[in-house]
Design an enzyme around this catalytic site. Structure first.
Site, PDB file in Angstrom:
ATOM      1  N   LYS A   1       5.918  -2.605   7.799  1.00 29.71           N
ATOM      2  CA  LYS A   1       6.840  -1.709   7.100  1.00 29.71           C
ATOM      3  C   LYS A   1       8.216  -2.352   7.037  1.00 29.71           C
ATOM      4  O   LYS A   1       8.837  -2.618   8.061  1.00 29.71           O
ATOM      5  CB  LYS A   1       6.923  -0.343   7.776  1.00 29.71           C
ATOM      6  CG  LYS A   1       7.896   0.595   7.059  1.00 29.71           C
ATOM      7  CD  LYS A   1       7.672   2.054   7.399  1.00 29.71           C
ATOM      8  CE  LYS A   1       8.151   2.420   8.775  1.00 29.71           C
ATOM      9  NZ  LYS A   1       8.084   3.883   8.995  1.00 29.71           N
TER      10      LYS A   1
ATOM     11  N   ARG B   1       5.110   2.920  -0.855  1.00 25.49           N
ATOM     12  CA  ARG B   1       6.494   2.706  -1.269  1.00 25.49           C
ATOM     13  C   ARG B   1       7.223   4.039  -1.253  1.00 25.49           C
ATOM     14  O   ARG B   1       6.661   5.073  -1.610  1.00 25.49           O
ATOM     15  CB  ARG B   1       6.551   2.112  -2.674  1.00 25.49           C
ATOM     16  CG  ARG B   1       7.966   1.914  -3.185  1.00 25.49           C
ATOM     17  CD  ARG B   1       8.014   1.616  -4.673  1.00 25.49           C
ATOM     18  NE  ARG B   1       7.461   0.311  -4.981  1.00 25.49           N
ATOM     19  CZ  ARG B   1       6.370   0.132  -5.705  1.00 25.49           C
ATOM     20  NH1 ARG B   1       5.718   1.176  -6.182  1.00 25.49           N
ATOM     21  NH2 ARG B   1       5.925  -1.072  -5.956  1.00 25.49           N
ATOM     22  N   GLY B   2       8.472   4.002  -0.846  1.00 24.66           N
ATOM     23  CA  GLY B   2       9.298   5.202  -0.875  1.00 24.66           C
ATOM     24  C   GLY B   2      10.728   4.819  -0.609  1.00 24.66           C
ATOM     25  O   GLY B   2      11.054   3.637  -0.468  1.00 24.66           O
ATOM     26  N   THR B   3      11.600   5.802  -0.542  1.00 23.50           N
ATOM     27  CA  THR B   3      12.998   5.491  -0.252  1.00 23.50           C
ATOM     28  C   THR B   3      13.163   4.985   1.178  1.00 23.50           C
ATOM     29  O   THR B   3      14.196   4.422   1.516  1.00 23.50           O
ATOM     30  CB  THR B   3      13.880   6.737  -0.453  1.00 23.50           C
ATOM     31  OG1 THR B   3      13.356   7.809   0.322  1.00 23.50           O
ATOM     32  CG2 THR B   3      13.917   7.139  -1.912  1.00 23.50           C
TER      33      THR B   3
ATOM     34  N   HIS C   1       8.999  -0.145   2.196  1.00 22.00           N
ATOM     35  CA  HIS C   1       7.710  -0.562   1.654  1.00 22.00           C
ATOM     36  C   HIS C   1       6.745  -0.824   2.798  1.00 22.00           C
ATOM     37  O   HIS C   1       7.145  -1.318   3.855  1.00 22.00           O
ATOM     38  CB  HIS C   1       7.864  -1.833   0.811  1.00 22.00           C
ATOM     39  CG  HIS C   1       8.916  -1.729  -0.247  1.00 22.00           C
ATOM     40  ND1 HIS C   1       8.667  -1.248  -1.512  1.00 22.00           N
ATOM     41  CD2 HIS C   1      10.246  -2.020  -0.227  1.00 22.00           C
ATOM     42  CE1 HIS C   1       9.780  -1.265  -2.224  1.00 22.00           C
ATOM     43  NE2 HIS C   1      10.757  -1.720  -1.464  1.00 22.00           N
ATOM     44  N   VAL C   2       5.471  -0.527   2.579  1.00 21.13           N
ATOM     45  CA  VAL C   2       4.430  -0.791   3.570  1.00 21.13           C
ATOM     46  C   VAL C   2       3.424  -1.758   2.964  1.00 21.13           C
ATOM     47  O   VAL C   2       2.954  -1.559   1.837  1.00 21.13           O
ATOM     48  CB  VAL C   2       3.722   0.505   4.017  1.00 21.13           C
ATOM     49  CG1 VAL C   2       2.617   0.182   5.017  1.00 21.13           C
ATOM     50  CG2 VAL C   2       4.717   1.479   4.637  1.00 21.13           C
TER      51      VAL C   2
ATOM     52  N   VAL D   1       0.816  -1.220   0.000  1.00 20.00           N
ATOM     53  CA  VAL D   1       0.000   0.000   0.000  1.00 20.00           C
ATOM     54  C   VAL D   1       0.849   1.270   0.000  1.00 20.00           C
ATOM     55  O   VAL D   1       0.320   2.373  -0.126  1.00 20.00           O
ATOM     56  CB  VAL D   1      -0.969   0.027   1.204  1.00 20.00           C
ATOM     57  CG1 VAL D   1      -2.011  -1.065   1.072  1.00 20.00           C
ATOM     58  CG2 VAL D   1      -0.214  -0.093   2.528  1.00 20.00           C
TER      59      VAL D   1
ATOM     60  N   ASP E   1       6.861  16.835  12.939  1.00 17.56           N
ATOM     61  CA  ASP E   1       6.542  16.651  11.522  1.00 17.56           C
ATOM     62  C   ASP E   1       5.049  16.362  11.341  1.00 17.56           C
ATOM     63  O   ASP E   1       4.662  15.448  10.616  1.00 17.56           O
ATOM     64  CB  ASP E   1       7.372  15.524  10.918  1.00 17.56           C
ATOM     65  CG  ASP E   1       7.326  15.533   9.386  1.00 17.56           C
ATOM     66  OD1 ASP E   1       7.033  16.608   8.813  1.00 17.56           O
ATOM     67  OD2 ASP E   1       7.570  14.480   8.771  1.00 17.56           O
TER      68      ASP E   1
END
Length: 464
Positions: free
Chosen positions: A52, A29-31, A34-35, A27, A151
């Site tokens: 994650k 994705r990023g640097t 993954h989740v 569901v 944040d």
């Protein structure tokens, strides 16, 4: 370490792939990694979990710090870290969280898309109030335990879907969180640039070194305004964010265009800010004579004599010393008038918010080609994992279309949850049992999270 003991320990170590089914359920994705949406293989429960997988091998100090914080923090409105898995074979780190079906970025995006399609569906005022109260409750808990989040933004405010905690807010992404009771160095020395630009308090933009929990309150004020209007209140174009200099001319200009330039009597210590000389050189007070929060919110039909506006004004006070605290905000008259805040933010709401979509292996997260997008967060952003953040904050283009999982409309009804310690001191503001539906009727447009929206707001990502 003894070899036989090492072999025995490896054999006894729980492996995430043996315990959870998650293949094909990505569901996010990023640097940062993954989740996945996951379920237990043994059927011990039918809950959904978020797994994650942290990108890279091993675990960084920043990730260790976040994990240590999450292990200690226990509150209904703070994301719960259930377990940490360490894979000895490939040195991968997996974090197991509660799965949240929604987040504020997607909820606000849904309403913004409805406006763009000329058939606006307003975010119910009772839902706004419940969301804000639960955010404040979670942040009050963090602040009471000497933790700054640093944040806060819509993408980091999760909302639980169907289940025993339905409609409950979960504050997520503690990658920037820090203890502030007795830091060895000023927090500004540890992280010169914190908080996503649009939610960054003016004292941060002016280089404050010893900033306080008031920076979280400003961000909550920005989120509150966005819930009321479906638009980021301090949206501005982004510049090169690789610099460690916190000063940001365009962001300050946007704040002044909404709030007006602060008078000396309203913020006496502004002259002590490290970037005050730059501020005086770059800006002229008379440029913003006709700007005020009253005028901005009146355009969005929020009356200046309403309790809604009065609380927003207290949250967005320029002087951090005069800015309201989370505890004071929870006791504000805004929460004492109908509709009262509820434990289920979806109570009485018949809006069919789409569920999270599954991504294919070839499919990017819904922010498009990162190389063509402007970066919004500092290159120190960890996305809560200790690894560089997903710099996918588009200002120039909207998200590409994705394969959509069609979900049926849902109606909601909430239940009472246990009142937190902070609510007991103000029982009138505690969550109420929701009554019959009084919210807007369900939209027939069938919006999904791929609905088109103004591209300049496509800057968030899934967070845990």
């Amino acid at each position: 370490m003894d070899y036989d003991f090492k072999v025995k320990l490896t054999g006894e170590r729980e492996r995430v792939e043996d315990l959870f089914e998650y293949e094909g359920c990505k569901v996010g994705r990023g640097t940062y990694g993954h989740v996945y949406k996951a379920k237990r293989k043994d059927g011990r429960d039918d809950r959904d979990y978020a797994l994650k997988q942290i990108e890279g091998t091993g675990i960084s100090m920043s990730a260790c710090r976040e994990i240590a914080l999450l292990r200690e923090l226990k509150h209904p409105n703070v994301i719960s870290l259930q377990k940490v898995f360490l894979s000895h074979a490939d040195r991968k780190v997996w974090l197991l969280f509660d799965f949240a079906e929604h987040d504020l970025w997607h909820i606000i995006k849904f309403h913004r898309a409805s406006k763009a399609n000329k058939k606006p569906v307003q975010l119910p005022r009772g839902m706004v109030k419940s969301l804000l109260y639960q955010i404040l409750d979670g942040i009050h808990y963090l602040h009471a335990n000497w933790v700054l989040h640093r944040d806060l933004k819509p993408a980091n405010i999760l909302v639980m879907g169907e289940g025993p905690e339905r409609g409950r807010v979960k504050i997520a992404d503690m990658g920037f969180a820090r203890l502030f009771n007795s830091p060895l160095k000023p927090l500004a020395d540890l992280d010169p640039v914190v908080v996503t630009f649009w939610y960054r308090a003016p004292e941060l933009l002016l280089g404050a070194r010893h900033y306080t929990k008031a920076i979280d309150i400003w961000a909550i004020g920005c989120i509150f305004a966005e819930l009321l209007t479906s638009e980021p209140i301090f949206h501005c174009r982004q510049e090169d964010i690789k610099t460690s200099n916190p000063y940001h001319h365009d962001q300050l200009d946007r704040i002044f265009n909404v709030m007006g330039f602060p008078a000396d009597k309203d913020w006496e210590d502004i002259k002590k800010m490290p970037e005050h000389s730059t501020l005086i050189k770059d800006f002229r007070r008379n440029t913003y004579t006709n700007c005020s929060l009253i005028k901005y919110m009146e355009k969005h039909k929020v009356k200046p004599d309403s309790k809604t506006f009065h609380l927003l004004q207290k949250l967005l006070t320029m002087d951090p010393i005069k800015r309201i605290s989370s505890e004071q905000a929870m006791q504000d008259p805004y929460f004492l008038e109908d509709p009262l805040p509820t434990s289920d933010v979806f109570a009485g709401c018949q809006i069919p918010y789409p569920k999270r979509e599954f991504l294919t292996e070839e499919e990017p997260d819904d922010k498009g080609d990162k190389k063509n997008q402007q970066q919004q967060q500092g290159n120190n952003h960890t996305n809560g994992t200790g690894h560089p953040g997903n710099q996918d904050n588009s200002h120039a283009q909207g998200p590409p279309l994705k394969k959509v999982r069609v979900v049926p409309p849902t109606t909601t009804s909430g239940g009472l949850i246990m009142t937190s310690d902070y609510q007991r001191s103000n029982p009138h503001a505690a969550y109420q049992n929701p009554g019959p539906s009084t919210s807007q009727p369900q939209s027939s447009m069938g919006y999904s999270s791929t609905s088109q929206q103004p591209p300049q707001y496509s800057h968030q990502t899934h967070r845990y």
